[in-house]
Design an enzyme around this catalytic site. Structure first.
Site, PDB file in Angstrom:
ATOM      1  N   LYS A  10     -51.357  60.227 -41.899  1.00  0.00           N
ATOM      2  CA  LYS A  10     -50.751  58.944 -42.287  1.00  0.00           C
ATOM      3  C   LYS A  10     -50.274  58.982 -43.748  1.00  0.00           C
ATOM      4  O   LYS A  10     -50.669  59.855 -44.530  1.00  0.00           O
ATOM      5  CB  LYS A  10     -51.763  57.818 -42.055  1.00  0.00           C
ATOM      6  CG  LYS A  10     -52.111  57.618 -40.564  1.00  0.00           C
ATOM      7  CD  LYS A  10     -52.988  56.386 -40.360  1.00  0.00           C
ATOM      8  CE  LYS A  10     -53.293  56.166 -38.892  1.00  0.00           C
ATOM      9  NZ  LYS A  10     -54.085  54.922 -38.677  1.00  0.00           N
ATOM     10  N   TYR A  50     -46.900  51.254 -32.520  1.00  0.00           N
ATOM     11  CA  TYR A  50     -48.139  50.454 -32.469  1.00  0.00           C
ATOM     12  C   TYR A  50     -47.978  49.177 -31.649  1.00  0.00           C
ATOM     13  O   TYR A  50     -48.737  48.224 -31.844  1.00  0.00           O
ATOM     14  CB  TYR A  50     -48.608  50.120 -33.891  1.00  0.00           C
ATOM     15  CG  TYR A  50     -49.322  51.271 -34.576  1.00  0.00           C
ATOM     16  CD1 TYR A  50     -50.590  51.692 -34.151  1.00  0.00           C
ATOM     17  CD2 TYR A  50     -48.746  51.938 -35.643  1.00  0.00           C
ATOM     18  CE1 TYR A  50     -51.249  52.741 -34.772  1.00  0.00           C
ATOM     19  CE2 TYR A  50     -49.407  52.995 -36.277  1.00  0.00           C
ATOM     20  CZ  TYR A  50     -50.657  53.385 -35.829  1.00  0.00           C
ATOM     21  OH  TYR A  50     -51.318  54.426 -36.458  1.00  0.00           O
ATOM     22  N   PHE A  58     -53.543  42.479 -37.997  1.00  0.00           N
ATOM     23  CA  PHE A  58     -53.167  43.499 -38.975  1.00  0.00           C
ATOM     24  C   PHE A  58     -51.852  44.209 -38.633  1.00  0.00           C
ATOM     25  O   PHE A  58     -51.436  45.125 -39.339  1.00  0.00           O
ATOM     26  CB  PHE A  58     -54.288  44.531 -39.152  1.00  0.00           C
ATOM     27  CG  PHE A  58     -54.728  45.212 -37.863  1.00  0.00           C
ATOM     28  CD1 PHE A  58     -54.004  46.256 -37.319  1.00  0.00           C
ATOM     29  CD2 PHE A  58     -55.889  44.809 -37.217  1.00  0.00           C
ATOM     30  CE1 PHE A  58     -54.401  46.880 -36.147  1.00  0.00           C
ATOM     31  CE2 PHE A  58     -56.305  45.435 -36.037  1.00  0.00           C
ATOM     32  CZ  PHE A  58     -55.554  46.464 -35.506  1.00  0.00           C
ATOM     33  N   ARG A  86     -61.105  62.648 -31.468  1.00  0.00           N
ATOM     34  CA  ARG A  86     -61.627  61.399 -32.033  1.00  0.00           C
ATOM     35  C   ARG A  86     -62.982  61.639 -32.698  1.00  0.00           C
ATOM     36  O   ARG A  86     -63.326  61.000 -33.684  1.00  0.00           O
ATOM     37  CB  ARG A  86     -61.671  60.295 -30.983  1.00  0.00           C
ATOM     38  CG  ARG A  86     -60.237  59.868 -30.621  1.00  0.00           C
ATOM     39  CD  ARG A  86     -60.156  58.550 -29.905  1.00  0.00           C
ATOM     40  NE  ARG A  86     -60.589  57.437 -30.697  1.00  0.00           N
ATOM     41  CZ  ARG A  86     -59.783  56.579 -31.331  1.00  0.00           C
ATOM     42  NH1 ARG A  86     -58.481  56.745 -31.315  1.00  0.00           N
ATOM     43  NH2 ARG A  86     -60.280  55.558 -31.987  1.00  0.00           N
ATOM     44  N   THR A  92     -62.747  54.405 -36.979  1.00  0.00           N
ATOM     45  CA  THR A  92     -61.553  53.780 -37.586  1.00  0.00           C
ATOM     46  C   THR A  92     -61.816  53.389 -39.033  1.00  0.00           C
ATOM     47  O   THR A  92     -60.978  53.623 -39.913  1.00  0.00           O
ATOM     48  CB  THR A  92     -61.160  52.519 -36.771  1.00  0.00           C
ATOM     49  OG1 THR A  92     -61.022  52.880 -35.402  1.00  0.00           O
ATOM     50  CG2 THR A  92     -59.865  51.921 -37.285  1.00  0.00           C
ATOM     51  N   ARG A 103     -61.890  61.228 -41.537  1.00  0.00           N
ATOM     52  CA  ARG A 103     -61.764  59.905 -42.164  1.00  0.00           C
ATOM     53  C   ARG A 103     -62.836  59.691 -43.228  1.00  0.00           C
ATOM     54  O   ARG A 103     -62.576  59.080 -44.270  1.00  0.00           O
ATOM     55  CB  ARG A 103     -61.790  58.815 -41.094  1.00  0.00           C
ATOM     56  CG  ARG A 103     -60.435  58.700 -40.370  1.00  0.00           C
ATOM     57  CD  ARG A 103     -60.506  57.837 -39.150  1.00  0.00           C
ATOM     58  NE  ARG A 103     -59.187  57.469 -38.633  1.00  0.00           N
ATOM     59  CZ  ARG A 103     -59.000  56.916 -37.435  1.00  0.00           C
ATOM     60  NH1 ARG A 103     -60.030  56.683 -36.640  1.00  0.00           N
ATOM     61  NH2 ARG A 103     -57.780  56.596 -37.047  1.00  0.00           N
ATOM     62  N   ASN A 113     -56.337  54.966 -43.193  1.00  0.00           N
ATOM     63  CA  ASN A 113     -57.445  55.817 -42.750  1.00  0.00           C
ATOM     64  C   ASN A 113     -57.036  57.251 -42.409  1.00  0.00           C
ATOM     65  O   ASN A 113     -57.633  57.887 -41.541  1.00  0.00           O
ATOM     66  CB  ASN A 113     -58.214  55.132 -41.612  1.00  0.00           C
ATOM     67  CG  ASN A 113     -57.351  54.872 -40.404  1.00  0.00           C
ATOM     68  OD1 ASN A 113     -56.160  55.204 -40.395  1.00  0.00           O
ATOM     69  ND2 ASN A 113     -57.942  54.305 -39.371  1.00  0.00           N
ATOM     70  N   HIS A 116     -54.201  59.516 -37.425  1.00  0.00           N
ATOM     71  CA  HIS A 116     -54.181  58.868 -36.107  1.00  0.00           C
ATOM     72  C   HIS A 116     -54.668  59.858 -35.069  1.00  0.00           C
ATOM     73  O   HIS A 116     -54.424  61.054 -35.181  1.00  0.00           O
ATOM     74  CB  HIS A 116     -52.745  58.439 -35.756  1.00  0.00           C
ATOM     75  CG  HIS A 116     -52.606  57.991 -34.328  1.00  0.00           C
ATOM     76  ND1 HIS A 116     -52.967  56.726 -33.922  1.00  0.00           N
ATOM     77  CD2 HIS A 116     -52.197  58.655 -33.213  1.00  0.00           C
ATOM     78  CE1 HIS A 116     -52.764  56.626 -32.607  1.00  0.00           C
ATOM     79  NE2 HIS A 116     -52.297  57.783 -32.159  1.00  0.00           N
ATOM     80  N   GLU A 127     -47.448  58.922 -26.493  1.00  0.00           N
ATOM     81  CA  GLU A 127     -47.237  59.110 -27.932  1.00  0.00           C
ATOM     82  C   GLU A 127     -46.560  60.454 -28.219  1.00  0.00           C
ATOM     83  O   GLU A 127     -45.720  60.556 -29.128  1.00  0.00           O
ATOM     84  CB  GLU A 127     -48.572  59.007 -28.666  1.00  0.00           C
ATOM     85  CG  GLU A 127     -49.144  57.584 -28.635  1.00  0.00           C
ATOM     86  CD  GLU A 127     -50.563  57.478 -29.169  1.00  0.00           C
ATOM     87  OE1 GLU A 127     -51.107  56.359 -29.158  1.00  0.00           O
ATOM     88  OE2 GLU A 127     -51.141  58.502 -29.609  1.00  0.00           O
TER      89      GLU A 127
HETATM   90  P1  ADP Z   1     -57.858  53.970 -34.196  1.00  0.00           P
HETATM   91  O1  ADP Z   1     -56.729  54.486 -35.077  1.00  0.00           O
HETATM   92  O2  ADP Z   1     -59.201  54.434 -34.694  1.00  0.00           O
HETATM   93  O3  ADP Z   1     -57.625  54.246 -32.744  1.00  0.00           O
HETATM   94  P2  ADP Z   1     -57.078  51.213 -33.643  1.00  0.00           P
HETATM   95  O4  ADP Z   1     -56.262  51.783 -32.530  1.00  0.00           O
HETATM   96  O5  ADP Z   1     -58.035  50.131 -33.316  1.00  0.00           O
HETATM   97  O6  ADP Z   1     -57.892  52.376 -34.392  1.00  0.00           O
HETATM   98  O7  ADP Z   1     -56.114  50.662 -34.776  1.00  0.00           O
HETATM   99  C1  ADP Z   1     -54.926  51.344 -35.093  1.00  0.00           C
HETATM  100  C2  ADP Z   1     -54.819  51.424 -36.599  1.00  0.00           C
HETATM  101  O8  ADP Z   1     -54.691  50.106 -37.119  1.00  0.00           O
HETATM  102  C3  ADP Z   1     -56.050  51.998 -37.327  1.00  0.00           C
HETATM  103  O9  ADP Z   1     -56.088  53.401 -37.337  1.00  0.00           O
HETATM  104  C4  ADP Z   1     -55.876  51.415 -38.704  1.00  0.00           C
HETATM  105  O10 ADP Z   1     -54.888  52.120 -39.469  1.00  0.00           O
HETATM  106  C5  ADP Z   1     -55.354  50.018 -38.385  1.00  0.00           C
HETATM  107  N1  ADP Z   1     -56.436  49.032 -38.267  1.00  0.00           N
HETATM  108  C6  ADP Z   1     -57.349  48.928 -37.270  1.00  0.00           C
HETATM  109  N2  ADP Z   1     -58.193  47.897 -37.471  1.00  0.00           N
HETATM  110  C7  ADP Z   1     -57.794  47.316 -38.634  1.00  0.00           C
HETATM  111  C8  ADP Z   1     -58.255  46.196 -39.401  1.00  0.00           C
HETATM  112  N3  ADP Z   1     -59.295  45.455 -38.991  1.00  0.00           N
HETATM  113  N4  ADP Z   1     -57.602  45.912 -40.543  1.00  0.00           N
HETATM  114  C9  ADP Z   1     -56.536  46.633 -40.958  1.00  0.00           C
HETATM  115  N5  ADP Z   1     -56.049  47.701 -40.283  1.00  0.00           N
HETATM  116  C10 ADP Z   1     -56.664  48.044 -39.141  1.00  0.00           C
HETATM  117 MG    MG Z   2     -56.082  53.580 -31.528  1.00  0.00          MG
END
Ligand code: ADP
Ligand code: MG
Length: 138
Positions: A10, A50, A58, A86, A92, A103, A113, A116, A127
């Site tokens: 990212k 997304y 968010f 993962r 996350t 992470r 973070n 992805h 994707e």
């Molecule tokens: P992951 O990337 O671990 O699969 P998610 O799919 O839930 O997590 O979320 C996608 C992305 O959105 C996260 O990697 C992060 O960059 C962002 N994100 C997730 N939860 C939050 C939050 N509560 N506040 C801000 N950004 C968030």
């Molecule tokens: Mg995700």
């Protein structure tokens, strides 16, 4: 279990020059690079990627962040790729990520973070198709 996952380094990690260290962690964990490219997503492309999160609070900030600078996208190959990847990247929220995960080592915040990783085999295929044509993934 499927054998591919889709990752992005990212913009936070890319801008801090962690890309090489992060890609090395993919390789050391046994993932093979099937396709890889650096690009700078537009806001619209980030929104498309997304789209499943469009109703989350968010979403707007996340897609601003993901279009704020270059990323590196890659298709990674390994048995049980989605789950194993993962595990390698960690939770996350980096504050909750296990020691030694990508992470934990490189993320700034729950949003910024570092990486992805796809959350299912079906989403890995979707994707991968978002970023790479058939020709690019032979
Ligand atoms: P992951 O990337 O671990 O699969 P998610 O799919 O839930 O997590 O979320 C996608 C992305 O959105 C996260 O990697 C992060 O960059 C962002 N994100 C997730 N939860 C939050 C939050 N509560 N506040 C801000 N950004 C968030
Ligand atoms: Mg995700």
């Amino acid at each position: 279990m499927g054998n591919i996952t889709l990752t992005m380094v990212k913009p936070d990690a890319f801008s801090k020059n962690y890309t090489g260290k992060i890609i090395d962690m993919f390789l050391q964990a046994g993932f093979k690079i099937k396709a890889m490219k650096k690009m700078h997503l537009t806001k619209q492309q980030a929104q498309q990627f997304y789209l499943v999160h469009k109703d989350r609070p968010f979403y707007d900030e996340l897609t601003d962040f993901m279009s704020s600078g270059p990323i590196v996208a890659a298709i990674l190959e390994k048995e049980n790729a989605v789950a194993d990847f993962r595990k390698l990247i960690g939770a996350t929220n980096p504050a909750e990520a296990e020691e030694g995960t990508i992470r934990k080592l490189y993320a700034e915040s729950i949003q910024n973070n570092a990486v992805h990783g796809s959350d299912s085999d079906e989403n890995a295929r979707i994707e991968a198709g978002f970023f790479f044509s058939e020709l690019e993934r032979i």
